[in-house]
Design a protein around this motif. Structure first.
Motif, PDB file in Angstrom:
ATOM      1  N   ALA A   1      12.375  -4.699   7.795  1.00 36.77           N
ATOM      2  CA  ALA A   1      11.597  -3.891   6.855  1.00 36.77           C
ATOM      3  C   ALA A   1      12.498  -3.294   5.780  1.00 36.77           C
ATOM      4  O   ALA A   1      12.175  -3.311   4.580  1.00 36.77           O
ATOM      5  N   ARG A   2      13.645  -2.763   6.191  1.00 35.87           N
ATOM      6  CA  ARG A   2      14.591  -2.181   5.224  1.00 35.87           C
ATOM      7  C   ARG A   2      15.069  -3.227   4.214  1.00 35.87           C
ATOM      8  O   ARG A   2      15.145  -2.947   3.003  1.00 35.87           O
TER       9      ARG A   2
ATOM     10  N   GLU B   1       0.817  -1.218   0.000  1.00 39.53           N
ATOM     11  CA  GLU B   1       0.000   0.000   0.000  1.00 39.53           C
ATOM     12  C   GLU B   1       0.849   1.267   0.000  1.00 39.53           C
ATOM     13  O   GLU B   1       0.635   2.167  -0.828  1.00 39.53           O
ATOM     14  N   ASN B   2       1.828   1.349   0.921  1.00 38.92           N
ATOM     15  CA  ASN B   2       2.567   2.616   1.016  1.00 38.92           C
ATOM     16  C   ASN B   2       4.014   2.471   1.465  1.00 38.92           C
ATOM     17  O   ASN B   2       4.683   3.468   1.733  1.00 38.92           O
ATOM     18  N   GLY B   3       4.511   1.245   1.569  1.00 39.35           N
ATOM     19  CA  GLY B   3       5.908   1.053   1.932  1.00 39.35           C
ATOM     20  C   GLY B   3       6.234   1.343   3.384  1.00 39.35           C
ATOM     21  O   GLY B   3       7.399   1.536   3.724  1.00 39.35           O
ATOM     22  N   VAL B   4       5.224   1.354   4.235  1.00 38.08           N
ATOM     23  CA  VAL B   4       5.430   1.616   5.658  1.00 38.08           C
ATOM     24  C   VAL B   4       4.836   0.468   6.472  1.00 38.08           C
ATOM     25  O   VAL B   4       3.671   0.097   6.274  1.00 38.08           O
ATOM     26  N   VAL B   5       5.644  -0.089   7.370  1.00 38.75           N
ATOM     27  CA  VAL B   5       5.175  -1.129   8.289  1.00 38.75           C
ATOM     28  C   VAL B   5       4.933  -0.471   9.637  1.00 38.75           C
ATOM     29  O   VAL B   5       5.839   0.148  10.208  1.00 38.75           O
ATOM     30  N   ARG B   6       3.730  -0.584  10.152  1.00 39.68           N
ATOM     31  CA  ARG B   6       3.399  -0.012  11.464  1.00 39.68           C
ATOM     32  C   ARG B   6       3.282  -1.144  12.477  1.00 39.68           C
ATOM     33  O   ARG B   6       2.471  -2.056  12.310  1.00 39.68           O
ATOM     34  N   GLY B   7       4.105  -1.068  13.505  1.00 39.22           N
ATOM     35  CA  GLY B   7       4.097  -2.108  14.525  1.00 39.22           C
ATOM     36  C   GLY B   7       4.855  -1.663  15.753  1.00 39.22           C
ATOM     37  O   GLY B   7       5.467  -0.589  15.786  1.00 39.22           O
ATOM     38  N   PRO B   8       4.866  -2.497  16.799  1.00 36.56           N
ATOM     39  CA  PRO B   8       5.530  -2.120  18.044  1.00 36.56           C
ATOM     40  C   PRO B   8       7.015  -2.452  18.017  1.00 36.56           C
ATOM     41  O   PRO B   8       7.473  -3.292  17.240  1.00 36.56           O
TER      42      PRO B   8
ATOM     43  N   ILE C   1      12.697  -5.646  -2.958  1.00 34.84           N
ATOM     44  CA  ILE C   1      11.659  -5.280  -3.930  1.00 34.84           C
ATOM     45  C   ILE C   1      12.016  -4.008  -4.699  1.00 34.84           C
ATOM     46  O   ILE C   1      11.258  -3.582  -5.580  1.00 34.84           O
ATOM     47  N   GLY C   2      13.145  -3.398  -4.356  1.00 37.16           N
ATOM     48  CA  GLY C   2      13.622  -2.264  -5.134  1.00 37.16           C
ATOM     49  C   GLY C   2      12.953  -0.940  -4.830  1.00 37.16           C
ATOM     50  O   GLY C   2      12.971  -0.021  -5.655  1.00 37.16           O
ATOM     51  N   ARG C   3      12.386  -0.800  -3.653  1.00 38.79           N
ATOM     52  CA  ARG C   3      11.837   0.500  -3.236  1.00 38.79           C
ATOM     53  C   ARG C   3      11.898   0.589  -1.716  1.00 38.79           C
ATOM     54  O   ARG C   3      11.860  -0.432  -1.022  1.00 38.79           O
ATOM     55  N   PRO C   4      11.992   1.792  -1.169  1.00 36.61           N
ATOM     56  CA  PRO C   4      12.192   1.939   0.277  1.00 36.61           C
ATOM     57  C   PRO C   4      11.002   1.402   1.077  1.00 36.61           C
ATOM     58  O   PRO C   4       9.840   1.614   0.719  1.00 36.61           O
ATOM     59  N   VAL C   5      11.332   0.706   2.152  1.00 37.98           N
ATOM     60  CA  VAL C   5      10.334   0.280   3.135  1.00 37.98           C
ATOM     61  C   VAL C   5      10.865   0.683   4.509  1.00 37.98           C
ATOM     62  O   VAL C   5      12.025   0.426   4.830  1.00 37.98           O
ATOM     63  N   ARG C   6      10.023   1.334   5.302  1.00 36.60           N
ATOM     64  CA  ARG C   6      10.456   1.728   6.643  1.00 36.60           C
ATOM     65  C   ARG C   6       9.473   1.208   7.688  1.00 36.60           C
ATOM     66  O   ARG C   6       8.308   0.921   7.378  1.00 36.60           O
ATOM     67  N   TYR C   7       9.984   1.085   8.893  1.00 39.78           N
ATOM     68  CA  TYR C   7       9.188   0.600  10.022  1.00 39.78           C
ATOM     69  C   TYR C   7       8.812   1.793  10.894  1.00 39.78           C
ATOM     70  O   TYR C   7       9.676   2.508  11.387  1.00 39.78           O
ATOM     71  N   GLU C   8       7.533   2.002  11.069  1.00 39.18           N
ATOM     72  CA  GLU C   8       7.029   3.103  11.878  1.00 39.18           C
ATOM     73  C   GLU C   8       6.477   2.538  13.179  1.00 39.18           C
ATOM     74  O   GLU C   8       5.503   1.789  13.171  1.00 39.18           O
TER      75      GLU C   8
END
Length: 273
Positions: A194-195, A141-148, A201-208
């Motif tokens: 996440a990184r 959806e947006n390349g952001v993982v939301r978790g604790p 997959i060739g695009r940034p993914v970050r953990y929020e």
């Protein structure tokens, strides 16, 4: 003949393939035999039947029977089964903690199998790399993982490696009566994972990071029982900024290093889009 419970799961599917490649006969249990999509050499049967005729060894995945292995053990003993290999958990190492419900649950299964008098091996993997597949929708959806607990460490392990170790517990007698602790080759934070998926997959993914309370509400809403949610959150809280131990058992069993999380992410990149 080796009976595989949970044969269509992350580990079971690969174990079926490993054993068939080694020339073993495999009876794979599935709740949907017609849709199991297992290798053609496997005999596929309905999981509810527990067909034991001709079976010499059993792979027990506790996720297939949360009430424990009692029914399976009774049928196994009645049909002359010799060996049980259980997919247990590294959490057993801390099962003396009353709050460690996950470890206690697996340890109860181990004790029941040990008391049966059958040969046994208890495989104790830590975190499955495949757990991060739960992030796939967010990443697409947006390349952001939301978790604790973004800085919580684990040693994520490729499910193919867990299956490879399990296969050796059937193909040799070397692991009878042992409790191998299985880990991936490196300790990584959730943010690291996440990184690395993003790199695959060739695009940034970050953990929020979100609060434990927000994560708890979401997990319970997703159907996970509250006591197990609380146990998992406590485990992650205790792993913040604390590198996880890397165990040598997998390499000792198979003669090769475990696959890295980067290799796992490359294998599963299509799932993350």
């Amino acid at each position: 003949m080796i009976l595989i419970t949970g044969a269509t799961g992350n580990v079971g599917r690969h174990l079926v393939a490993e054993l068939l490649t080694a020339g073993s006969k495999v009876r794979a249990l599935s709740r949907d035999p017609a849709g199991a999509r297992l290798p053609s050499g496997a005999e596929v049967a309905h999981a509810g039947d527990l067909p034991m005729d001709g079976v010499e060894a059993v792979f027990f995945n506790p996720a297939t029977s949360w009430s424990g292995p009692g029914e399976l053990l009774a049928k196994a003993k009645a049909h002359g089964v010799r060996r049980v290999v259980m997919l247990s958990s590294m959490s057993c190492l801390g099962a003396d903690d009353p709050a460690n419900l996950i470890g206690q649950h697996h340890l109860e299964g181990e004790r029941e199998i040990e008391a049966s008098g059958l040969e046994w091996t208890f495989l104790r993997p830590g975190a499955f790399a495949a757990n991060t597949l739960d992030w796939a929708g967010q990443i697409r959806e947006n390349g952001v993982v939301r978790g604790p607990y973004a800085r919580a460490h684990t040693t994520p392990m490729h499910e193919r490696d867990i299956a490879a170790a399990a296969a050796q517990a059937f193909l040799t007698d070397d692991l009878v009566g042992t409790r191998p602790v299985l880990s991936g080759p490196e300790s990584l934070t959730q943010a690291d994972q996440a990184r690395i998926i993003g790199e695959a997959i060739g695009r940034p993914v970050r953990y929020e990071e979100v609060s434990p309370e927000t994560a708890r509400e979401a997990m319970i809403g997703g159907g996970v029982p509250a006591p197990f949610v609380d146990a998992m959150l406590r485990m992650f809280a205790g792993a913040v900024d604390t590198p996880d131990q890397v165990y040598p058992d997998f390499e000792r069993i198979t003669g090769r290093p475990a696959r890295t999380f980067a290799e796992w992410a490359a294998d599963h990149a299509p799932a993350f889009g």
